[in-house]
Design an enzyme around this catalytic site. Structure first.
Site, PDB file in Angstrom:
ATOM      1  CB  THR A   1      -0.855  -0.063   1.285  1.00 50.35           C
ATOM      2  OG1 THR A   1      -1.663  -1.213   1.190  1.00 50.35           O
ATOM      3  CG2 THR A   1      -1.685   1.156   1.516  1.00 50.35           C
TER       4      THR A   1
ATOM      5  NE  ARG B   1      -8.744  -7.924   2.892  1.00 49.86           N
ATOM      6  CZ  ARG B   1      -7.734  -7.046   2.968  1.00 49.86           C
ATOM      7  NH1 ARG B   1      -7.465  -6.267   1.945  1.00 49.86           N
ATOM      8  NH2 ARG B   1      -7.002  -6.953   4.043  1.00 49.86           N
TER       9      ARG B   1
ATOM     10  N   GLY C   1     -10.133  -4.046   2.612  1.00 48.42           N
ATOM     11  CA  GLY C   1      -9.201  -3.948   3.738  1.00 48.42           C
ATOM     12  C   GLY C   1      -9.383  -2.662   4.522  1.00 48.42           C
ATOM     13  CG  ASP C   2      -5.938  -1.285   6.601  1.00 48.19           C
ATOM     14  OD1 ASP C   2      -5.732  -2.103   5.670  1.00 48.19           O
ATOM     15  OD2 ASP C   2      -5.051  -0.534   7.039  1.00 48.19           O
TER      16      ASP C   2
ATOM     17  CB  THR D   1       1.076  -0.142   4.883  1.00 49.63           C
ATOM     18  OG1 THR D   1       1.285  -1.313   4.064  1.00 49.63           O
ATOM     19  CG2 THR D   1       2.368   0.177   5.615  1.00 49.63           C
ATOM     20  N   GLY D   2      -0.467  -2.804   6.084  1.00 48.17           N
ATOM     21  CA  GLY D   2      -0.277  -4.089   6.752  1.00 48.17           C
ATOM     22  C   GLY D   2      -1.506  -4.951   6.604  1.00 48.17           C
TER      23      GLY D   2
ATOM     24  N   GLY E   1      -4.805  -5.768   6.841  1.00 44.21           N
ATOM     25  CA  GLY E   1      -5.914  -4.850   7.058  1.00 44.21           C
ATOM     26  C   GLY E   1      -6.944  -5.285   8.076  1.00 44.21           C
TER      27      GLY E   1
HETATM   28  N1  ASP Z   1      -3.550  -2.737   4.381  1.00 45.75           N
HETATM   29  C1  ASP Z   1      -3.801  -3.241   3.064  1.00 45.75           C
HETATM   30  C2  ASP Z   1      -5.007  -4.133   3.093  1.00 45.75           C
HETATM   31  O1  ASP Z   1      -5.166  -4.878   4.039  1.00 45.75           O
HETATM   32  C3  ASP Z   1      -2.658  -4.010   2.495  1.00 45.75           C
HETATM   33  C4  ASP Z   1      -1.307  -3.375   2.598  1.00 45.75           C
HETATM   34  O2  ASP Z   1      -1.093  -2.453   3.364  1.00 45.75           O
HETATM   35  O3  ASP Z   1      -0.430  -3.805   1.855  1.00 45.75           O
HETATM   36  O4  ASP Z   1      -5.758  -4.123   2.163  1.00 45.75           O
END
Ligand code: ASP
Length: 337
Positions: free
Chosen positions: A203, A231, A233-234, A253-254, A256
């Site tokens: 992200t 789906r 995410g966050d 980022t991570g 989600g």
């Molecule tokens: N946070 C993002 C998600 O879960 C993915 C990412 O940060 O790479 O969609």
């Protein structure tokens, strides 16, 4: 008398007086501009990243910071800068956002983004869009042109189209590197290995503080490789992937699902307000404490209202950098030794 002289000399004299602090209103305020960006966190170890790829990320992050801080010096609003730098990263296939987004289990690119203006607490987001070239611009349009906060799927696309935003064929987002990641994830899933969806995050996000002391934050992503069933995410969720108020701005980022359940971006800003913590301490508590203890992986970038940056992650690495008013510019990828 002095004022009369100024009137005669015109705007230039006014600017000089303002800079010298001799207008009678005390010392002129120093601009406290700052910009912090990320390009994703995850299993990013020196042995996994070739020298060539590392150099490409470093130069993309540096160029993005240079462009963004120059705009802030010119007096651009934090909101404009966040949108501009994220658009730039959305166009760069190195990052999992816009062109370069990861693939869903069905082999599509479904994009999520959000933006928040800390000075007004207004926010906007889009989720699961497949034809909007710059999802961050669509998120801003949701904030500014509708009474809603989050639009999804085909409705969000019709809205973006009606706003005159650039629409593209879904093929535009296809990149070989991300297609191969999907194939690997499918194989792992087939043989029953874990981590089919969560291997790499990528992200992009930005938080900016402008000359008027306004904070803004934004985040844009393709989500997680092999994601299923529509789906989301966050990243498009205010309080999880993005949050800003008058004192604090955060982009995440991570993984989600964890960022949503622990309202990570909001929690950091709430701790800053409630306890006598620095932005670094608040972010450490949430990323290394709450998130890590729950098993969630990822990181954040943040700024406080004085332009102090925090770049915190509990993974092996995070593509990240900051640029400050005094000319400091720093880019990093791996964990500090
Ligand atoms: N946070 C993002 C998600 O879960 C993915 C990412 O940060 O790479 O969609």
């Amino acid at each position: 008398m002095l004022r009369d002289g100024v009137r005669r000399l015109g705007p230039l004299a006014l600017i000089l007086l303002a800079c010298s602090g001799s207008t009678g209103s005390g010392e002129a305020e120093q601009p406290r501009i700052a910009l912090v960006i990320h390009g994703g966190a995850g299993t990013i170890r020196p042995e996994n990243v070739s020298a060539e790829r590392e150099a490409a990320y470093r130069s993309a992050l540096t160029a993005t910071l240079e462009a963004g801080i120059a705009l802030l010096h010119e007096g651009a609003s934090s909101l404009d800068v966040v949108e501009t730098v994220i658009r730039r990263m959305e166009d760069d296939p190195l990052f999992n956002a816009g062109r370069g987004a990861v693939f869903t289990a069905e082999g599509r690119n479904e994009l999520d983004a959000s933006i928040m203006d800390g000075s007004t607490s207004l926010a906007g987001g889009v989720a699961g869009v497949t034809r909007v070239r710059h999802p961050i611009t669509a998120a801003r349009a949701v904030m500014e042109k509708t009474e809603h906060v989050l639009l999804a799927g085909s409705g969000a696309e019709r809205f973006a189209d009606a706003q005159g935003l650039e629409m593209v064929d879904p093929e535009f987002f296809w990149t070989e590197r991300r297609w191969k990641s999907l194939e690997r994830a499918r194989e792992r899933e087939h043989v029953g290995a874990s981590g089919g969806a969560a291997a790499a995050f990528g992200t992009v996000g930005a938080v900016a503080l402008d000359r008027d002391g306004r904070l803004a934050a934004g985040t844009s992503t393709g989500g997680m490789t092999n994601k299923k069933h529509g789906r989301i995410g966050d990243s498009p969720i205010i309080g999880a992937g993005t949050y800003a108020n008058s004192e604090c701005g955060v982009s995440s980022t991570g993984h989600g699902e964890y960022f949503i359940r622990f309202a990570v971006a909001f929690d950091i800003c709430a701790r800053l307000r409630a306890a006598d913590l620095t932005i670094q301490e608040a972010a450490d508590q949430v990323i290394h404490g709450v998130l890590h203890e729950a098993g969630g992986e990822g990181g954040i970038i943040a700024l406080d209202a004085s332009g102090n940056p925090a770049l915190v992650f509990n993974t092996d690495g995070m593509y990240r950098g900051y640029a400050l008013a005094d000319g400091q510019l720093n880019v990093a990828i791996f964990k500090d030794k």
